[in-house]
Design a protein around this motif. Structure first.
Motif, PDB file in Angstrom:
ATOM      1  N   THR A   9       0.856  -1.181   0.000  1.00  0.00           N
ATOM      2  CA  THR A   9       0.000   0.000   0.000  1.00  0.00           C
ATOM      3  C   THR A   9       0.893   1.231   0.000  1.00  0.00           C
ATOM      4  O   THR A   9       2.100   1.147   0.187  1.00  0.00           O
ATOM      5  CB  THR A   9      -0.902   0.046   1.257  1.00  0.00           C
ATOM      6  N   SER A  10       0.277   2.365  -0.192  1.00  0.00           N
ATOM      7  CA  SER A  10       1.032   3.621  -0.144  1.00  0.00           C
ATOM      8  C   SER A  10       1.026   4.220   1.263  1.00  0.00           C
ATOM      9  O   SER A  10       1.473   5.350   1.455  1.00  0.00           O
ATOM     10  CB  SER A  10       0.449   4.615  -1.153  1.00  0.00           C
ATOM     11  N   ASP A  11       0.548   3.477   2.231  1.00  0.00           N
ATOM     12  CA  ASP A  11       0.501   3.964   3.613  1.00  0.00           C
ATOM     13  C   ASP A  11       1.894   4.235   4.160  1.00  0.00           C
ATOM     14  O   ASP A  11       2.085   5.140   4.977  1.00  0.00           O
ATOM     15  CB  ASP A  11      -0.210   2.964   4.513  1.00  0.00           C
ATOM     16  N   ARG A  12       2.865   3.470   3.732  1.00  0.00           N
ATOM     17  CA  ARG A  12       4.235   3.630   4.243  1.00  0.00           C
ATOM     18  C   ARG A  12       4.816   4.983   3.843  1.00  0.00           C
ATOM     19  O   ARG A  12       5.624   5.550   4.560  1.00  0.00           O
ATOM     20  CB  ARG A  12       5.127   2.510   3.737  1.00  0.00           C
ATOM     21  N   TYR A  13       4.427   5.491   2.673  1.00  0.00           N
ATOM     22  CA  TYR A  13       4.909   6.813   2.259  1.00  0.00           C
ATOM     23  C   TYR A  13       4.416   7.888   3.224  1.00  0.00           C
ATOM     24  O   TYR A  13       5.142   8.821   3.545  1.00  0.00           O
ATOM     25  CB  TYR A  13       4.460   7.136   0.833  1.00  0.00           C
ATOM     26  N   GLY A  14       3.204   7.751   3.665  1.00  0.00           N
ATOM     27  CA  GLY A  14       2.662   8.699   4.635  1.00  0.00           C
ATOM     28  C   GLY A  14       3.418   8.649   5.949  1.00  0.00           C
ATOM     29  O   GLY A  14       3.687   9.690   6.573  1.00  0.00           O
ATOM     30  N   VAL A  15       3.797   7.462   6.377  1.00  0.00           N
ATOM     31  CA  VAL A  15       4.549   7.312   7.618  1.00  0.00           C
ATOM     32  C   VAL A  15       5.918   7.970   7.482  1.00  0.00           C
ATOM     33  O   VAL A  15       6.386   8.663   8.393  1.00  0.00           O
ATOM     34  CB  VAL A  15       4.699   5.806   7.980  1.00  0.00           C
ATOM     35  N   VAL A  16       6.555   7.774   6.340  1.00  0.00           N
ATOM     36  CA  VAL A  16       7.871   8.374   6.115  1.00  0.00           C
ATOM     37  C   VAL A  16       7.765   9.893   6.072  1.00  0.00           C
ATOM     38  O   VAL A  16       8.594  10.607   6.643  1.00  0.00           O
ATOM     39  CB  VAL A  16       8.499   7.826   4.809  1.00  0.00           C
ATOM     40  N   LEU A  17       6.752  10.397   5.388  1.00  0.00           N
ATOM     41  CA  LEU A  17       6.612  11.850   5.253  1.00  0.00           C
ATOM     42  C   LEU A  17       6.199  12.533   6.556  1.00  0.00           C
ATOM     43  O   LEU A  17       6.311  13.752   6.673  1.00  0.00           O
ATOM     44  CB  LEU A  17       5.626  12.178   4.138  1.00  0.00           C
ATOM     45  N   GLU A  18       5.728  11.774   7.518  1.00  0.00           N
ATOM     46  CA  GLU A  18       5.399  12.351   8.818  1.00  0.00           C
ATOM     47  C   GLU A  18       6.627  12.533   9.698  1.00  0.00           C
ATOM     48  O   GLU A  18       6.586  13.278  10.673  1.00  0.00           O
ATOM     49  CB  GLU A  18       4.383  11.462   9.546  1.00  0.00           C
ATOM     50  N   ASN A  19       7.716  11.874   9.353  1.00  0.00           N
ATOM     51  CA  ASN A  19       8.953  11.975  10.126  1.00  0.00           C
ATOM     52  C   ASN A  19       9.672  13.262   9.738  1.00  0.00           C
ATOM     53  O   ASN A  19      10.127  13.421   8.607  1.00  0.00           O
ATOM     54  CB  ASN A  19       9.835  10.752   9.850  1.00  0.00           C
ATOM     55  N   ASP A  20       9.785  14.198  10.675  1.00  0.00           N
ATOM     56  CA  ASP A  20      10.384  15.501  10.386  1.00  0.00           C
ATOM     57  C   ASP A  20      11.862  15.403  10.023  1.00  0.00           C
ATOM     58  O   ASP A  20      12.350  16.182   9.196  1.00  0.00           O
ATOM     59  CB  ASP A  20      10.220  16.436  11.581  1.00  0.00           C
ATOM     60  N   ASN A  21      12.578  14.467  10.608  1.00  0.00           N
ATOM     61  CA  ASN A  21      13.999  14.319  10.293  1.00  0.00           C
ATOM     62  C   ASN A  21      14.217  13.897   8.848  1.00  0.00           C
ATOM     63  O   ASN A  21      15.112  14.401   8.162  1.00  0.00           O
ATOM     64  CB  ASN A  21      14.665  13.301  11.233  1.00  0.00           C
ATOM     65  N   ILE A  22      13.393  12.978   8.362  1.00  0.00           N
ATOM     66  CA  ILE A  22      13.527  12.518   6.977  1.00  0.00           C
ATOM     67  C   ILE A  22      13.154  13.623   6.005  1.00  0.00           C
ATOM     68  O   ILE A  22      13.825  13.835   4.996  1.00  0.00           O
ATOM     69  CB  ILE A  22      12.674  11.252   6.754  1.00  0.00           C
ATOM     70  N   VAL A  23      12.109  14.363   6.303  1.00  0.00           N
ATOM     71  CA  VAL A  23      11.692  15.469   5.435  1.00  0.00           C
ATOM     72  C   VAL A  23      12.770  16.554   5.399  1.00  0.00           C
ATOM     73  O   VAL A  23      13.101  17.083   4.331  1.00  0.00           O
ATOM     74  CB  VAL A  23      10.339  16.046   5.901  1.00  0.00           C
TER      75      VAL A  23
END
Length: 84
Positions: A9-23
């Motif tokens: 699913t594309s749910d994992r992209y949302g989890v990654v984009l919620e991480n401020d350090n990764i963004v």
């Protein structure tokens, strides 16, 4: 034996984009990459305009330095093939 892939699913992209350090890291990478691209393009344009107009002393050396990044991977590959 077959592997059944489930749960994509594309749910994992949302989890990654919620991480401020990764963004923040992705934003910094884009800034550095675009800055480096702009600077190198401007330097290349200046070099081309300077070299295309007329011949000057040391032009052959400068041409060799410009071509060096194209030759190094070939040389490294040849040396590694000779070693193995």
């Amino acid at each position: 034996m077959a592997t059944l892939w489930t749960g994509f699913t594309s749910d994992r992209y949302g989890v990654v984009l919620e991480n401020d350090n990764i963004v923040c890291a992705a934003r910094n990478s884009l800034i550095v990459a675009s800055s480096a691209t702009t600077v190198s393009t401007l330097m290349a344009i200046a070099a081309v305009l300077g070299m295309a107009g007329r011949r000057f002393k040391g032009q052959q050396v400068l041409n060799g330095l410009i071509a060096l990044p194209l030759l190094v991977p070939v040389i490294v590959t040849a040396v590694m093939q000779l070693m193995f």
